[in-house]
Design a protein around this motif. Structure first.
Motif, PDB file in Angstrom:
ATOM      1  N   UNK A  27     -17.897  86.038  59.979  1.00  0.00           N
ATOM      2  CA  UNK A  27     -17.639  87.238  59.551  1.00  0.00           C
ATOM      3  C   UNK A  27     -17.279  88.668  60.353  1.00  0.00           C
ATOM      4  N   UNK A  28     -16.938  87.679  61.400  1.00  0.00           N
ATOM      5  CA  UNK A  28     -15.763  87.349  62.750  1.00  0.00           C
ATOM      6  C   UNK A  28     -14.376  87.740  62.338  1.00  0.00           C
ATOM      7  N   UNK A  29     -13.998  86.847  61.138  1.00  0.00           N
ATOM      8  CA  UNK A  29     -12.584  86.745  60.400  1.00  0.00           C
ATOM      9  C   UNK A  29     -12.929  87.361  59.086  1.00  0.00           C
ATOM     10  N   UNK A  30     -13.416  88.150  58.676  1.00  0.00           N
ATOM     11  CA  UNK A  30     -13.860  88.841  57.789  1.00  0.00           C
ATOM     12  C   UNK A  30     -13.177  90.295  58.353  1.00  0.00           C
ATOM     13  N   UNK A  31     -13.206  90.623  59.287  1.00  0.00           N
ATOM     14  CA  UNK A  31     -12.475  91.581  60.035  1.00  0.00           C
ATOM     15  C   UNK A  31     -11.317  91.644  60.063  1.00  0.00           C
ATOM     16  N   UNK A  32     -10.843  90.466  61.006  1.00  0.00           N
ATOM     17  CA  UNK A  32      -9.497  90.710  60.979  1.00  0.00           C
ATOM     18  C   UNK A  32      -8.505  89.441  60.859  1.00  0.00           C
ATOM     19  N   UNK A  33      -9.348  88.890  60.136  1.00  0.00           N
ATOM     20  CA  UNK A  33      -8.374  87.561  59.696  1.00  0.00           C
ATOM     21  C   UNK A  33      -8.716  87.130  57.948  1.00  0.00           C
TER      22      UNK A  33
END
Length: 199
Positions: A27-33
């Motif tokens: 989920x964190x990676x979907x925002x900036x990765x």
């Protein structure tokens, strides 16, 4: 003193933690990765635990070098080479001794972190895994709990930063306001040291 069993516990505790947190990392990676950090790390550490069950290396260094090999071959994107470099360099620094002290581990881990900085070209403040790892290594002299707290604070401190390295850097100012997934998974790795010590 820390033996091969301790290092195996460290890797299996990391794998369990990555397993639990995989969705959050993605989920964190979907925002900036690329939205795959959790899945990639999960696949890598599942391979690490399987390899450790199969081979059972008998020195701390050998445990980490074996784990590194799995991460490099199984984890996609930049994370595989970066995590693989961290553990392989740390393992090589520990050498062939059967037991190592906490000071030795701290010194070896610092070499590992330096190797990651060299490979990725990242420094503290660039919004990468380095933001969790550098404070953790600095705090290791005060014990595993201090290292864990420093890594977690370092990961949280990436939220207001603008990414200067990696995939997130393409977003420019839009990367501000999001916690870095690599720093978050690095904090899990450091937190697992404390778990391994308790186990």
């Amino acid at each position: 003193m820390l033996d091969a069993d301790f290092f195996r516990r460290w890797m299996t505790a990391t794998a369990a933690s990555v397993d639990r947190e995989a969705q959050r990392l993605t989920a964190l990676d979907s925002e900036i990765g690329d939205a795959d950090h959790g899945i990639n790390m999960q696949r890598g550490f599942t391979a690490v635990t399987a390899a450790l069950e199969e081979e059972a290396p008998d020195t701390p260094g050998a445990v980490l070098v074996l784990a590194a090999r799995q991460l490099i071959s199984k984890v996609g994107g930049a994370s595989g080479p970066l995590y693989g470099t961290l553990l392989r360099r740390t393992g090589k620094e520990l050498g062939d001794t059967a037991e190592v002290g906490e000071e030795q581990l701290a010194a070896a881990l610092r070499e590992g972190v330096d190797a990651v900085m060299k490979l990725g070209g990242a420094a503290p403040g660039d919004k990468t895994m380095i933001d969790a790892l550098v404070p953790a290594v600095d705090a290791l002299a005060d014990g595993f709990a201090a290292a864990r707290a420093a890594a977690e604070q370092g990961a949280e401190a990436t939220i207001p930063l603008q990414a200067r390295k990696g995939r997130a850097s393409y977003l420019g100012e839009r990367s501000i306001g999001h916690q870095d997934p690599g720093a978050t998974s690095s904090a899990l790795l450091i937190a697992a040291l404390e778990e391994a010590a308790e186990g």
